[in-house]
Design an enzyme around this catalytic site. Sequence first.
Site, PDB file in Angstrom:
ATOM      1  CG  HIS A   1       6.315   5.187   4.253  1.00  0.00           C
ATOM      2  ND1 HIS A   1       4.960   5.415   4.381  1.00  0.00           N
ATOM      3  CD2 HIS A   1       6.455   4.600   3.041  1.00  0.00           C
ATOM      4  CE1 HIS A   1       4.329   4.976   3.294  1.00  0.00           C
ATOM      5  NE2 HIS A   1       5.211   4.498   2.476  1.00  0.00           N
TER       6      HIS A   1
ATOM      7  CE1 TYR B   1       2.595  -4.988   2.229  1.00  0.00           C
ATOM      8  CE2 TYR B   1       2.892  -3.348   0.515  1.00  0.00           C
ATOM      9  CZ  TYR B   1       2.517  -3.683   1.799  1.00  0.00           C
ATOM     10  OH  TYR B   1       2.066  -2.700   2.647  1.00  0.00           O
TER      11      TYR B   1
ATOM     12  CB  SER C   1       1.141  -0.340  -1.143  1.00  0.00           C
ATOM     13  OG  SER C   1       0.613   0.518  -0.165  1.00  0.00           O
TER      14      SER C   1
ATOM     15  CB  THR D   1      -1.429   0.626   3.318  1.00  0.00           C
ATOM     16  OG1 THR D   1      -0.585   0.013   4.295  1.00  0.00           O
ATOM     17  CG2 THR D   1      -0.914   2.010   2.948  1.00  0.00           C
TER      18      THR D   1
END
Length: 618
Positions: free
Chosen positions: A337, A448, A450, A461
Amino acid sequence: MHFQPSLPRLPIPELSKTAERYLNAQKPLLSTSDFSKTEEIVKSFVGPNGAGQGLHKQLVDHDKKNKHTSYISKPWFDMYLSDRIPLPINYNPILVYIRDPNEAYNKQVIRATNMLISSVRFMKSLRAEILEPEVYHLNPKKSNTDLFRTVTGLLPSMVSWYGAYLFKAFPLDMSQFPSLFNANRIPEIGKDVLFQDTSAKHVLVLRKGEFYIFDVLDSEGNIFPPEVILANLKKVISMSDGQPPSPDHPVGILTTMERDSWAKARKHLKAISPQNETALKLVDSALFALILDDESCSGHVPLVQNFLHGDGTNRWFDKSFSLIIDKDGEAAINFEHSWGDGVAVLRYFNDIYKDSTTKPRVHPDTETKDNPEVTQLDFLLDQEMKNVIAEAKSQYESVTNHLKIDIMEFPGFGKNVCKKQKVSPDAVMQLGFQVAFHKQTGKQVATYESCSTSAFRHGRTETIRPCTMATKAFCESINSNNQPSISELQGMIKKCSEVHGALTRDAAMGQGFDRHLFGLRKLAEVHPEFSKELPEIYRDPAYSAINHNVLSTSTLSSPYVQAGAFGPVVKDGYGIGYLIADNMLGTIVTSYPPHRDGADFVNCLRKSFEDIYRVLVK
């Protein structure tokens, strides 16, 4: 890259707006007295003499001097690459493909060959700069047209974005796309590095824990004939057929380690023999990793387990991405990532599905060419290295055995019902998570979601904070013995949808608070004034709590995605990958019992959607 030079820059929000948004997100999470304390701390931080003013000015000044990028790009890369926790589960997410509609083409070697060829075609199109730019169309019927392509294509790159904007279409940043191929995250002490060698012409294939390479491009950069690539993959399978299910000392398991430990192990591995150093260079520079698993996965949970983590023996988690195909032809992308986000991966994911299924280059009856040229990479291991591998294998097995995966599908409720009732499908999904957690614990918690900021140059992001005062009010009402009327509850759902819609729009436009506060914190960490202690806002327990994301959620929308999943970001949290179809809601929930009970959460989630559906359609 046509739109790239004219993409707008990621804005830095006003400090006062960040403070306001931050407090709005904290309010549902804190008691009245704790909120008052946090409010005072925030007011002091953004006040005329507050630490925030100087840090914000420094951030703005630095951003003005670096117009080629965004203020978040470097610190975000650094954050990923400096984290020492292992990549699988913690960072590498998966996207699982739906099957090829023509079942005969799901045979492992046929699907692998077609997807490999489509992947190389995608890479060549990208490098030749003929891959169509990624564009978000607000109204596809009006802008996703030949006229749009002609008009914006005729405009010079420096103004092309403005032409697209007149069509209400938003070109997206494509700076991450080149990092898809020939790239690898190399572990180093303290902070990893991203390596790339675009001159390499080979693909890495793993089967039964063994490493194989063969060229997919000739000396002039042309793709080898499909029959040759098919022959090479068949050769890999025949070479490994006589092998045990995994080697006694599988080198791939090293990529599951804590990053400093892996950095030391990799250094030792290279020192054992020049042969190992050569093999590692070939692994690092390969186009990508094509993983051929020799097992079938019966059922959704084993499928997700295999693609998300597996036993680690037939993986190389450091590659930009791995295309994994099991014995039954089920396929998925597992991607590292740090180098990029969902936009680049999803575009690749979609394009190679379409290309490999609509224009397959090999068929079940394709004859192969002789003389396949496959090289097996062998690693020489001393006893110390064998011990490291054995310990890594044991630790990884312990971690993966503790991870629980629970799946929920809720048919009959999806985009269609939401649109009919004029509420946002994503807002309803997020409301479901809030109601479920409240049913389970009676509490609100840091959440959270994204959101991509790829509408801006080098955007990454932003965080949407789905736990709001509106969702808190609904949770407390729907889960009480004294429920309001249906019409009142409907009004509350609409309010939740409005608030969530505004938060989503803000985040997509770079107007959240998380990345701004993160950027300011990174400056404070190296500022002489704060060498002894950071500004009070960052020492406030409320700041730590809102960044301890118990509910971490993410979705990628595509007709070709069967599932998406990732691990919890905290030990006492849930990792929630979700899909919203026209007539179905689906989630994959990961958790670590006994810290959290994913099965119980999924049961609460089902009840939550039953409640929300009952209210909406009454």
